[in-house]
Scaffold this motif. Structure first.
Motif, PDB file in Angstrom:
ATOM      1  N   PHE A 100      43.124  42.368  52.742  1.00 10.54           N
ATOM      2  CA  PHE A 100      44.559  41.753  51.988  1.00 10.54           C
ATOM      3  C   PHE A 100      45.010  43.054  51.698  1.00 10.54           C
ATOM      4  N   ASP A 101      46.302  42.765  51.609  1.00  8.25           N
ATOM      5  CA  ASP A 101      46.943  43.890  50.421  1.00  8.25           C
ATOM      6  C   ASP A 101      48.653  43.524  50.753  1.00  8.25           C
ATOM      7  N   THR A 102      48.788  42.843  49.229  1.00  8.71           N
ATOM      8  CA  THR A 102      48.313  42.715  48.738  1.00  8.71           C
ATOM      9  C   THR A 102      47.836  41.353  48.174  1.00  8.71           C
ATOM     10  N   PHE A 103      46.665  40.877  46.750  1.00 10.09           N
ATOM     11  CA  PHE A 103      46.331  39.877  46.200  1.00 10.09           C
ATOM     12  C   PHE A 103      47.426  39.023  45.942  1.00 10.09           C
ATOM     13  N   ALA A 104      48.316  39.775  45.485  1.00  8.44           N
ATOM     14  CA  ALA A 104      49.136  38.732  44.729  1.00  8.44           C
ATOM     15  C   ALA A 104      50.448  38.232  45.556  1.00  8.44           C
ATOM     16  N   LYS A 105      50.300  38.448  46.622  1.00 14.06           N
ATOM     17  CA  LYS A 105      51.151  38.313  47.800  1.00 14.06           C
ATOM     18  C   LYS A 105      50.298  37.006  48.477  1.00 14.06           C
ATOM     19  N   THR A 106      48.833  36.567  48.460  1.00 16.71           N
ATOM     20  CA  THR A 106      48.652  35.757  49.240  1.00 16.71           C
ATOM     21  C   THR A 106      48.707  34.455  48.061  1.00 16.71           C
ATOM     22  N   ILE A 107      49.247  34.670  46.900  1.00 22.74           N
ATOM     23  CA  ILE A 107      49.492  33.862  45.606  1.00 22.74           C
ATOM     24  C   ILE A 107      51.002  32.946  45.733  1.00 22.74           C
ATOM     25  N   ALA A 108      51.443  34.686  45.769  1.00 21.05           N
ATOM     26  CA  ALA A 108      53.461  34.385  45.605  1.00 21.05           C
ATOM     27  C   ALA A 108      53.302  33.822  47.108  1.00 21.05           C
ATOM     28  N   ALA A 109      52.617  33.759  48.470  1.00 19.64           N
ATOM     29  CA  ALA A 109      53.061  32.915  49.506  1.00 19.64           C
ATOM     30  C   ALA A 109      52.790  31.561  48.586  1.00 19.64           C
ATOM     31  N   GLY A 110      52.565  30.718  48.322  1.00 15.71           N
ATOM     32  CA  GLY A 110      52.400  29.674  48.307  1.00 15.71           C
ATOM     33  C   GLY A 110      52.489  29.073  46.612  1.00 15.71           C
ATOM     34  N   GLY A 111      53.435  30.188  46.177  1.00 12.48           N
ATOM     35  CA  GLY A 111      54.500  29.465  45.371  1.00 12.48           C
ATOM     36  C   GLY A 111      53.717  29.408  43.820  1.00 12.48           C
ATOM     37  N   GLY A 112      52.832  30.047  43.702  1.00 13.36           N
ATOM     38  CA  GLY A 112      51.835  30.558  42.279  1.00 13.36           C
ATOM     39  C   GLY A 112      52.188  31.676  42.108  1.00 13.36           C
ATOM     40  N   ASN A 113      50.834  31.669  40.379  1.00 14.65           N
ATOM     41  CA  ASN A 113      51.806  32.820  39.972  1.00 14.65           C
ATOM     42  C   ASN A 113      50.198  33.196  39.419  1.00 14.65           C
ATOM     43  N   GLU A 114      49.975  34.478  39.959  1.00 12.48           N
ATOM     44  CA  GLU A 114      48.688  35.648  39.434  1.00 12.48           C
ATOM     45  C   GLU A 114      48.644  35.669  37.990  1.00 12.48           C
ATOM     46  N   ASP A 115      49.267  34.715  37.490  1.00  7.40           N
ATOM     47  CA  ASP A 115      48.836  34.741  35.862  1.00  7.40           C
ATOM     48  C   ASP A 115      48.430  33.579  35.732  1.00  7.40           C
ATOM     49  N   LYS A 116      48.069  32.690  36.339  1.00  7.97           N
ATOM     50  CA  LYS A 116      47.164  31.962  36.603  1.00  7.97           C
ATOM     51  C   LYS A 116      45.833  31.080  36.948  1.00  7.97           C
ATOM     52  N   ALA A 117      44.830  31.328  36.470  1.00  7.08           N
ATOM     53  CA  ALA A 117      43.568  31.140  36.593  1.00  7.08           C
ATOM     54  C   ALA A 117      43.368  29.456  37.732  1.00  7.08           C
ATOM     55  N   GLN A 118      44.348  29.003  37.569  1.00 11.46           N
ATOM     56  CA  GLN A 118      43.992  27.773  38.726  1.00 11.46           C
ATOM     57  C   GLN A 118      44.289  27.949  40.019  1.00 11.46           C
ATOM     58  N   ASP A 119      45.406  29.092  39.847  1.00 12.86           N
ATOM     59  CA  ASP A 119      46.067  29.254  40.774  1.00 12.86           C
ATOM     60  C   ASP A 119      44.864  30.664  41.618  1.00 12.86           C
ATOM     61  N   GLN A 120      44.390  31.422  40.967  1.00 11.11           N
ATOM     62  CA  GLN A 120      43.822  32.041  41.296  1.00 11.11           C
ATOM     63  C   GLN A 120      42.252  32.061  42.133  1.00 11.11           C
ATOM     64  N   GLY A 121      41.758  30.921  41.597  1.00 15.69           N
ATOM     65  CA  GLY A 121      40.846  29.454  41.691  1.00 15.69           C
ATOM     66  C   GLY A 121      41.149  29.647  43.020  1.00 15.69           C
ATOM     67  N   LYS A 122      42.146  28.939  43.454  1.00 15.62           N
ATOM     68  CA  LYS A 122      42.208  28.203  44.720  1.00 15.62           C
ATOM     69  C   LYS A 122      41.818  29.729  45.952  1.00 15.62           C
ATOM     70  N   VAL A 123      42.350  30.182  45.524  1.00 24.39           N
ATOM     71  CA  VAL A 123      42.779  32.080  46.869  1.00 24.39           C
ATOM     72  C   VAL A 123      41.101  32.135  46.564  1.00 24.39           C
ATOM     73  N   PHE A 124      41.013  32.373  45.699  1.00 22.11           N
ATOM     74  CA  PHE A 124      38.968  32.486  45.863  1.00 22.11           C
ATOM     75  C   PHE A 124      38.035  31.590  46.623  1.00 22.11           C
ATOM     76  N   ALA A 125      38.386  30.656  46.172  1.00 24.77           N
ATOM     77  CA  ALA A 125      38.384  29.191  46.783  1.00 24.77           C
ATOM     78  C   ALA A 125      37.836  29.502  48.562  1.00 24.77           C
TER      79      ALA A 125
END
Length: 364
Positions: free
Chosen positions: A161-186
């Motif tokens: 996945f290139d890049t990780f940030a884009k997998t979060i931004a696509a959902g309106g999330g913020n990579e600075d937030k552990a909650q948003d990163q947690g959803k991705v890793f789940a």
């Protein structure tokens, strides 16, 4: 009591989480070895993170990895590590898909004609946006992998996945937030679980995430510390002309320099104006990693003392004030408190330590 007996065949009724009884674990006669895509580095079912600043060749390195895993290398190794078998690769190029394709084409042009009539195979590139914060998108990834397996030949066992940030931004999330990163890793775990063929197989795919370092490269990956915590392997890429991949976190391998490499320019031909059409890829030339004596920075006596304190604290590290107190007990920073900050800044600039929150640890 019958419900607690080990289940033969690993079948479970709907609505039940899968589990393994201790009796089953101990009864397994095979050693608990990993299934490797790249021996000692890239394992089935794990997640790796490859981070570097912009222009750090992280995507170029993953393109080379994709080629090695799917089609092999002349010596059967990727940067000195054995590639035991060939597997399909699915590259989610969420940024610069055309660049990814050019790099892949460059590698195969450099390799020359395939050794048999089957030609080259095993890589597919997805250029659509992927929102890994969304459960439905994770299900779509699973369906895409299965569809690719019908066309690739070898089953995709490496997902990039290139890049990780884009997998979060696509959902309106913020990579600075552990909650948003947690959803991705789940959702990454859901993808692995859904693609796990079961016992006696190579297991679920490996997921490689490409990420960015922050403005302060010594502090590692950009965004929440959850990125560091959820990856099984984290590799940071640094350097200018010669890049060095350094393991900064691993479950069961030592931290430290992994290998070094440099880029080379591949030319496809000329455009309509006669100018060369080029792309940067990882050079086939092996670059020796610097010896420990060449890497070891020079430290003052006080820097050595404070570094030793942090090293002795182990993996848990020290909070800033606790480290300050230990230093003052050793006579450092008593007359001039700013000395403590200056020493920390110097150690960090030399790449010896890192800060996560208010906690400091040694970068091995």
């Amino acid at each position: 009591m019958d419900a607690l007996m080990p289940r033969k065949g690993k079948t479970f009724p709907p609505g039940v989480y899968r589990f393994d009884m201790l009796e089953e674990i101990l009864d397994d006669r095979k050693p608990p070895a990993k299934h490797w895509l790249v021996k000692g580095l890239i394992a089935s079912g794990e997640t790796s993170a490859w981070i570097a600043p912009p222009g750090g060749m992280k995507s170029a390195l993953m393109a080379e990895l994709a080629v090695a895993v799917s089609n092999g290398t002349p010596d059967g190794c990727w940067h000195g590590r054995k590639v035991p078998a060939l597997w399909g690769v699915l590259y989610f190029a969420l940024e610069r898909a055309d660049l990814v394709k050019r790099r892949l084409r460059a590698h195969f042009e450099r390799m020359g004609p395939a050794g048999d009539e089957t030609g080259y195979y095993g890589i597919a590139v997805v250029r659509d946006t992927v929102n890994l914060m969304d459960h439905e998108s994770a299900s779509k990834v699973v369906k895409t992998v299965r569809e690719c397996s019908e066309q690739l030949g070898p089953l995709p066992r490496l997902l990039i996945f290139d890049t990780f940030a884009k997998t979060i931004a696509a959902g309106g999330g913020n990579e600075d937030k552990a909650q948003d990163q947690g959803k991705v890793f789940a959702n990454i775990q859901r993808i692995k679980d859904a693609l796990d063929p079961g016992p006696g197989t190579i297991g679920p795919p490996h997921v490689a995430l490409i990420g960015h370092t922050g403005k302060d490269e010594s502090r590692g990956a950009r965004g929440s510390n959850a990125f560091y915590g959820d990856a099984d392997l984290m590799v940071e890429i640094s350097g200018k002309e010669i890049k060095t991949a350094t393991v900064t976190k691993a479950n069961d391998m030592p931290e430290g320099p992994l290998f070094s490499f440099r880029s080379e320019t591949h030319e496809f031909g000329k455009d309509e104006d006669g100018d060369p059409i080029t792309v940067n890829i990882v050079s086939a030339e092996e670059v020796a990693t610097a010896s420990p004596s060449e890497r070891e920075p020079k430290l003052t006596a006080n820097q050595k003392t404070m570094f030793a304190m942090l090293h002795d604290a182990g993996a848990s590290g020290l909070l800033t004030e606790d480290w300050n107190e230990k230093a003052r007990q050793a006579g450092i920073g008593i007359k001039r408190r700013a000395d403590l900050t200056d020493i920390r800044t110097s150690l960090k600039s030399k790449g010896l330590i890192r800060e996560m929150g208010d906690r400091w640890t040694v970068r091995h």
